[in-house]
Design a protein around this motif. Structure first.
Motif, short mmCIF file in Angstrom:
data_model
loop_
_atom_site.label_atom_id
_atom_site.label_comp_id
_atom_site.label_asym_id
_atom_site.label_seq_id
_atom_site.Cartn_x
_atom_site.Cartn_y
_atom_site.Cartn_z
N LEU A 188 -10.19 11.05 -7.91
CA LEU A 188 -9.44 10.91 -6.66
C LEU A 188 -8.94 9.47 -6.49
O LEU A 188 -7.82 9.25 -6.01
N VAL A 189 -9.76 8.50 -6.86
CA VAL A 189 -9.34 7.09 -6.81
C VAL A 189 -8.11 6.88 -7.70
O VAL A 189 -7.14 6.23 -7.30
N GLU A 190 -8.14 7.44 -8.89
CA GLU A 190 -7.00 7.29 -9.81
C GLU A 190 -5.75 7.94 -9.22
O GLU A 190 -4.66 7.35 -9.23
N PHE A 191 -5.92 9.16 -8.70
CA PHE A 191 -4.78 9.86 -8.09
C PHE A 191 -4.22 9.05 -6.91
O PHE A 191 -3.01 8.89 -6.76
N ALA A 192 -5.13 8.54 -6.08
CA ALA A 192 -4.70 7.77 -4.91
C ALA A 192 -3.94 6.51 -5.31
O ALA A 192 -2.89 6.20 -4.74
N GLY A 193 -4.48 5.79 -6.28
CA GLY A 193 -3.82 4.57 -6.72
C GLY A 193 -2.44 4.82 -7.29
O GLY A 193 -1.49 4.08 -7.02
N LYS A 194 -2.30 5.89 -8.05
CA LYS A 194 -1.02 6.20 -8.69
C LYS A 194 0.01 6.73 -7.71
O LYS A 194 1.22 6.71 -8.01
N ASN A 195 -0.44 7.20 -6.54
CA ASN A 195 0.48 7.79 -5.56
C ASN A 195 0.64 6.96 -4.30
O ASN A 195 1.17 7.45 -3.30
N GLY A 196 0.18 5.72 -4.33
CA GLY A 196 0.44 4.81 -3.22
C GLY A 196 -0.38 5.05 -1.97
O GLY A 196 0.01 4.63 -0.88
N ILE A 197 -1.55 5.71 -2.11
CA ILE A 197 -2.44 5.88 -0.95
C ILE A 197 -2.96 4.49 -0.57
O ILE A 197 -3.23 3.65 -1.43
N ASP A 198 -3.12 4.24 0.73
CA ASP A 198 -3.41 2.89 1.20
C ASP A 198 -4.86 2.46 1.02
O ASP A 198 -5.13 1.30 0.75
#
Length: 333
Positions: A188-198
């Protein structure tokens, strides 16, 4: 934001409540389209209904001066038929206030996203407890929390990509720390980082329902020990650095935060926060939603906040909140 955090830190450090609540969380609905094993609402006898829009207007008018509004109760806010009218009404009464809400992400379709992006909503928190979806393999979550179905992942990705250059509203992941979801959280961290989650906020799993109701669905949930929590947090924080994602866990506090919380003797939330239940009653927090300190149908928030009942609660808070470690460093059970 830094100024606000500093003020809150000093309030906690000197155990001095704000003159009026800074933050008001309003229980606009307790209806939900999910039944998650880790959600304690089933043992709280929560009425599964919506707040009347007319009552909501009365409540908001009595909250003049409040800076932050959280339009989330024990349900999915986007199920309320007047959700966006509520957002508009809050911003019309309090133009400078910050509005946010928490969602499971299942209802973030194109039309809803468009309304969010054109509204005064400043933050969308997404309850999601891991990421195990692989387009080449069946979805098989390794946790007992909010799902991350293909549709939800697509909704989140779209909302993040459709924001303007100011990246508003902010998108925050809120994830429970469980004893079997480290891999899912790293994904989830990887997904968030790659999609601009704050950012990602980690939340300690509340298992008190197992004590209060042995037949509850959450009876088999186990949370990590303190040492395991620390290790999970270290790994996720390091993973966050790799993907430029800030990761926070309020239960792993540095010395300054421990001092501000008087070493677990003070709750960070109740120094400047109120929870408004479905009836318009003011309560200290979502867990104590039945502890009525006053009604906004009769009095304004300042009268209630500085009234006898709230003062009595503050004087006896350690006893009243015994067993709750949601924002504490140590486990209480």
């Amino acid at each position: 934001m830094i100024k606000d955090r500093t003020i809150k830190f000093l309030r906690c450090l000197f155990n001095t409540p704000s003159k009026i609540p800074v933050e008001a969380q309003i229980e606009i609905t307790n209806k939900c389209n999910f039944t998650c094993p880790m959600c304690p609402r089933e043992i709280m006898d929560v009425p599964l209904t919506n707040m009347d829009f007319g009552l909501f207007k009365e409540v908001v008018r009595k909250l003049s001066g409040v800076k932050d509004f959280i339009l989330t109760g024990w349900g999915e806010p986007l199920l309320h038929p007047n959700f966006f009218e509520m957002v508009d009404f809050v911003s019309s009464i309090n133009p400078d206030t910050r509005i946010r809400f928490t969602t499971n992400g299942s209802l973030l379709n194109k039309d809803v996203r468009k309304k969010i992006l054109s509204s005064k909503i400043e933050q969308v928190s997404l309850s999601i407890d891991g990421y195990s979806y692989d387009s080449h393999n069946p979805l098989s979550p390794q946790h007992n929390g909010h799902t991350e179905s293909k549709g939800i992942i697509e909704n989140i990705t779209a909302l993040a990509s459709e924001r303007n250059s100011n990246r508003r509203p902010a998108i925050v992941f809120q994830s429970t720390v469980q004893n079997n979801n480290l891999k899912g959280l790293k994904n989830l961290v990887e997904f968030a980082g790659k999609n601009g989650i704050d950012r990602m906020n980690l939340v300690r799993l509340d298992v008190r329902g197992q004590i209060l109701n042995p037949k509850s669905k959450i009876r088999n949930l186990k949370r990590p020990s303190i040492d395991e929590e620390r290790q999970i947090y270290r790994e996720l924080k390091n993973a966050g650095r790799d993907f430029n994602l800030p990761v926070f866990f309020i239960n792993q506090q540095g010395l300054l935060l421990q001092m501000a919380g008087h070493f677990d003797r003070l709750c960070f939330r109740t120094v400047d926060h109120v929870y408004i239940n479905i009836k318009g009653d003011v309560t200290p927090c979502c867990i104590l939603r039945k502890m009525k300190t006053g009604s906004l149908l009769k009095d304004d928030v300042e009268q209630i906040w500085n009234g006898k009942i709230f003062k009595k609660f503050r004087a006896n808070q350690l006893k009243v909140c015994k067993g709750c470690d949601a924002l504490k460093r140590r486990h209480h059970h």
